[in-house]
Design an enzyme around this catalytic site. Sequence first.
Site, PDB file in Angstrom:
ATOM      1  N   LYS A   1      33.945  50.346  35.265  1.00 22.03           N
ATOM      2  CA  LYS A   1      34.903  50.465  36.296  1.00 22.03           C
ATOM      3  C   LYS A   1      34.254  49.993  37.620  1.00 22.03           C
ATOM      4  CE  LYS A   1      38.282  53.075  33.809  1.00 22.03           C
ATOM      5  NZ  LYS A   1      38.854  54.586  33.491  1.00 22.03           N
TER       6      LYS A   1
ATOM      7  N   GLN B   1      38.840  60.469  36.399  1.00 20.91           N
ATOM      8  CA  GLN B   1      38.449  60.266  34.952  1.00 20.91           C
ATOM      9  C   GLN B   1      38.988  61.299  34.233  1.00 20.91           C
ATOM     10  OE1 GLN B   1      37.299  57.102  33.783  1.00 20.91           O
ATOM     11  NE2 GLN B   1      37.665  58.051  31.745  1.00 20.91           N
TER      12      GLN B   1
ATOM     13  N   ASP C   1      46.209  54.832  39.023  1.00 21.13           N
ATOM     14  CA  ASP C   1      46.296  55.131  37.682  1.00 21.13           C
ATOM     15  C   ASP C   1      47.686  55.158  37.083  1.00 21.13           C
ATOM     16  OD1 ASP C   1      43.932  54.945  35.807  1.00 21.13           O
ATOM     17  OD2 ASP C   1      43.042  56.797  36.311  1.00 21.13           O
TER      18      ASP C   1
END
Length: 285
Positions: free
Chosen positions: A54, A98, A121
């Site tokens: 990422k 994460q 997200d």
Amino acid sequence: MTAQIIDGKAIAKECRKALKGRVKEFSEQYGHAPGLGVILVGEDPASAVYVRNKEKACARAGIASFHHDLPITATQEQVAKIIDEMNADSRVHGILLQLPLPKGLDEQAMLARIHPDKDADGFHPINAGYLAVGKDGYVPCTPKGVMTLIASTGQPIEGAHAVVIGRSNIVGKPQAQLLLQKNATVTICHSRTKNLAEVVGLGDIVVAAVGRPEMVKGEWIKKGAVVIDVGINRRDDGTLCGDVEFETAKERAGWITPVPGGVGPMTIAMLLENTLEGAIRAATR
Ligand code: NAD
């Protein structure tokens, strides 16, 4: 009939190329780059690889990334402190925590601590609520990428029967909401669904997000359907496969995504897009 393969890698590349141009324009207009804050807790090797990929993708797109590693022994308070710092940091427009977090940390509480305006997200309950009521907010990256893949087939979503297998907060539920927004008739299947084969057979569009290797059998698929395989599973021999039995499903489907090279690359592209959207919102507020 052999299905057309939906090349997620190529479509994601196109998305990233277009995004790079938009990031450049943004940076020139506002004098700073969009920024993604990345928090990795613990030493899970798969998570470390995802985070590295990422960050590499950010760098290639011209997005700044601000990385914070915490040890596996980190307390809830320590994670919360880093989230609070990133919430307050004007260089950070999106925050990626994460997952999964190490055992003992409250994932939902930590996700809810991220400011909804920086929720790249799209997992914050406020953004999940916005999606449910059809208001603009952050949309989770994987289902958002799936919508682009479905659109690439040119098949109508409106009026189609879409079958989503899986009801997680990060894939299945938001996927169903997005399909509903586009006026599909949506059925959500889960671990207690009876007659799964029969229900899947009704789908003009099938999105599988279960996490069980090749559980969706090719013979279940309606002829000509669009089949999107979100699952990423490792077989005993170490090779990757999806939730759909690809070889048999491609003989019935009209379009199908491979694993790897289908949904996966889109997820990162959508994370970059969400970060840019966050930066635009912050700059124009
Ligand atoms: P999850 O474990 O949170 O949810 C799985 C869902 O599958 C549950 O809702 C459960 O009810 C359903 N399920 C379980 N057994 C079933 C059965 N026998 N029949 C029907 N439904 C059943 O998983 P998740 O986080 O939603 O991820 C699903 C898969 O997608 C995993 O393989 C994951 O690795 C993959 N994934 C891929 C990406 C990507 O970028 N490609 C992103 C997120 C998740």
